[in-house]
Design a protein around this motif. Structure first.
Motif, PDB file in Angstrom:
ATOM      1  N   UNK A 135       0.830  -1.221   0.000  1.00 26.14           N
ATOM      2  CA  UNK A 135       0.000   0.000   0.000  1.00 26.14           C
ATOM      3  C   UNK A 135       0.860   1.266   0.000  1.00 26.14           C
ATOM      4  N   UNK A 136       1.881   1.296   0.845  1.00 24.05           N
ATOM      5  CA  UNK A 136       2.754   2.485   0.928  1.00 24.05           C
ATOM      6  C   UNK A 136       3.558   2.679  -0.360  1.00 24.05           C
ATOM      7  N   UNK A 137       4.036   1.563  -0.941  1.00 17.65           N
ATOM      8  CA  UNK A 137       4.801   1.654  -2.200  1.00 17.65           C
ATOM      9  C   UNK A 137       3.917   2.170  -3.328  1.00 17.65           C
ATOM     10  N   UNK A 138       2.673   1.684  -3.366  1.00 22.45           N
ATOM     11  CA  UNK A 138       1.728   2.128  -4.400  1.00 22.45           C
ATOM     12  C   UNK A 138       1.380   3.610  -4.228  1.00 22.45           C
ATOM     13  N   UNK A 144       4.229  10.264  -7.229  1.00 20.38           N
ATOM     14  CA  UNK A 144       5.250  10.707  -8.179  1.00 20.38           C
ATOM     15  C   UNK A 144       4.689  10.813  -9.592  1.00 20.38           C
ATOM     16  N   UNK A 145       3.912   9.832  -9.990  1.00 20.80           N
ATOM     17  CA  UNK A 145       3.330   9.842 -11.345  1.00 20.80           C
ATOM     18  C   UNK A 145       2.365  11.006 -11.523  1.00 20.80           C
ATOM     19  N   UNK A 146       1.581  11.259 -10.481  1.00 17.13           N
ATOM     20  CA  UNK A 146       0.595  12.346 -10.545  1.00 17.13           C
ATOM     21  C   UNK A 146       1.279  13.707 -10.627  1.00 17.13           C
ATOM     22  N   UNK A 147       2.359  13.883  -9.870  1.00 18.17           N
ATOM     23  CA  UNK A 147       3.091  15.166  -9.902  1.00 18.17           C
ATOM     24  C   UNK A 147       3.754  15.373 -11.262  1.00 18.17           C
ATOM     25  N   UNK A 148       4.290  14.275 -11.857  1.00 21.36           N
ATOM     26  CA  UNK A 148       4.868  14.385 -13.194  1.00 21.36           C
ATOM     27  C   UNK A 148       3.808  14.765 -14.228  1.00 21.36           C
TER      28      UNK A 148
END
Length: 529
Positions: A135-138, A144-148
């Protein structure tokens, strides 16, 4: 009641077991203190897991924009429609979209927010089959993907290209000026006449690159670079030049500098074309109003197109003249009327007395164009063209206002007076240098005689005034003396009446007293006269 709960791992739909406890909002958190208590309130009905981070990113971007993903739509149709129960949603906008497209009744209230907070606190115990580490890794990967994604598609990111391009263009202009000045000065020791004949900097450098030494100009063909007359003049000047002789090594270094100048100037034209295309794509209306260079400088000065759209028209008008503005405020003088907008073509073609008025109107229309480009969905430049036409019409009326006059009966065209430029530069007056008299002696004597007559008249008037003043003073003194004597006589008469009658005197005394009385009577008459 069902609850839609979004996680970084997938979509979870919970079934509320005890709806009575939801009525107590303030004490609802106590029911989620432990996983056992939480399982008594809600129970997991369905969990739709994401396959990878890309799928999770697509789902969350759709949720942020208030849209329903295909995967979510499938889950809602399969489970919620069959249950025929209301759905509790954390986002009211998403609830409205679900209600509109799937015809499901959605609930959004403070109770739902508190319930979501409780489920989030006990998420590990309520969703079986998902490890806390996973859960934490996801969560981290999705963040990170959302900020990119947000950085990739932000409007500010596109503005930075314009800001960097216009800054580089200004830097290239400064460097080109320095390089060309150094090149002209360096080669001027060898062939100084060439700098006066060829005024264009790029042509000057190309001639140098092609010919090199001054001796080669006689046999060189410069018809591609120069007209025939200028070419002949250059060849004639090369034969009789007063420049010094230089070595081949010096010529090589000068030619290397010339190649640098030519390459930088070519790159500058390429960069200018890139800036034009960028400005027409991002801010077409601003480009039509003030031009690509002024528009790009305004965006660079504000930081971005969105920041520029937040400025008022009065701020855009003096943007770039901040130092002059604060100096004027400090010294209590007139504030500047224009800043970067002064370089716009509309302000440049206006007469000096109308520049302030036109810059104010242009700033107002430019702000409208900026906001239309920043927040509008349409990318056409129709609004900018229309506003520019209005400004040009207004400019023509301002320029023609001096020609048109209003008479008593109506408007009539007056004759246009010939324009004469009145210079404010003061000319030197040479009359102050000469010590000789500018008029004749005869005229000077006449002036002196007139001055003497005027002085004599003034002196006579002054004497008459003095005499009149003396006569008036004498009369005042005489009046004072007569008043004093009258008072003394009255006092004497009173004193004589009070004294007792004296004894009879001899006849000699009466005879002597009579002439004294006569003298007193004479004195009285004189005084009265």
């Amino acid at each position: 009641m069902l609850v839609l709960f979004e996680t970084s791992v997938g979509y979870a739909i919970f079934k509320v077991l005890n709806e009575k406890k939801l009525q107590e909002v303030d004490s609802l958190w106590k029911e989620f203190e432990t996983p056992e208590k939480a399982n008594k309130i809600v129970k997991l009905k369905h969990f739709e897991k994401f396959q990878d981070t890309a799928e999770a990113l697509a789902a969350f971007t759709a949720l942020m924009e208030g849209k329903i993903n295909k995967q979510l739509k499938k889950v809602l149709k399969k489970i919620v429609k069959e249950a025929h129960e209301p759905l509790a949603v954390a986002d009211a906008k998403l609830g409205g979209v679900i209600k509109e497209k799937l015809n499901l009744s959605c609930i959004h209230s403070p109770v739902v927010n508190e319930l979501m907070r409780g489920i989030r606190s006990q998420m590990d115990g309520l969703i079986p089959g998902v490890e806390p580490r996973e859960m934490t890794a996801m969560c981290l990967g999705l963040a990170h993907s959302l900020s990119r994604y947000r950085l990739k598609f932000s409007a500010d990111k596109v503005d930075t290209m314009i800001v960097q391009a216009i800054s580089l263009l200004d830097d290239l202009d400064k460097e080109l000026n320095n390089y060309i000045m150094r090149c002209r000065e360096w080669y001027g020791w060898h062939f100084p006449e060439l700098g006066k004949i060829i005024s264009d900097n790029l042509t000057y450098c190309k001639c140098l690159q092609k010919v090199g030494d001054r001796k080669n100009y006689a046999s060189a063909q410069l018809s591609e670079l120069l007209p025939e007359e200028v070419e002949a003049e250059v060849k004639a000047a090369a034969e009789i030049s007063m420049g010094t002789e230089v070595s081949e090594e010096d010529i090589c270094n000068i030619l290397h500098l010339c190649t640098q100048v030519i390459e930088i100037s070519e790159y500058r034209t390429q960069l200018y074309e890139y800036l034009q295309n960028r400005m027409m794509a991002i801010a077409p209306n601003v480009t039509v109003m003030v031009g690509e260079l002024v528009g790009a400088r305004l965006i660079a000065h504000a930081g971005s197109l969105l920041n520029l759209a937040k400025h008022a028209a009065s701020t855009v008008q003096i943007l770039g003249a901040e130092k002059a503005l604060f100096r004027a405020l400090k010294s209590r003088r007139d504030t500047p009327k224009y800043g970067l907008i002064y370089h716009a073509s509309l302000v440049g073609q206006t007469s000096p007395k109308h520049k302030g008025k036109i810059s104010r109107m242009l700033a107002a229309k430019t702000v409208l164009a900026i906001r239309y480009d920043a927040f509008g969905e349409d990318s056409s430049s129709a609004m900018g063209v229309e506003n520019r036409a209005k400004l040009e019409a207004r400019l023509r009326t301002l320029e023609d206002r001096g020609i048109r006059k209003i008479s008593g009966t109506g408007k009539a065209l007056a004759k246009a007076e010939k324009y004469e430029h009145k210079s404010e530069v003061k000319t030197y007056d040479p009359s102050g240098d000469s010590t000789l008299p500018t008029y004749s002696k005869k005229r000077k004597i006449e002036q002196v005689d007139k001055e003497d007559e005027v002085i004599e008249k003034k002196a006579k008037k002054a004497k008459v005034k003095i005499k009149v003043e003396e006569v008036v003073e004498e009369q005042v003194v005489e009046e004072r003396e007569t008043s004093v004597k009258k008072k003394k006589k009255k006092d004497k008469k009173k004193h004589v009446k009070e004294e007792p009658l004296s004894e009879e005197e001899p006849c000699t005394s009466t005879a002597v007293a009579s002439p004294e009385k006569k003298k007193k009577k004479k004195k009285k008459k004189v005084n009265e006269d």
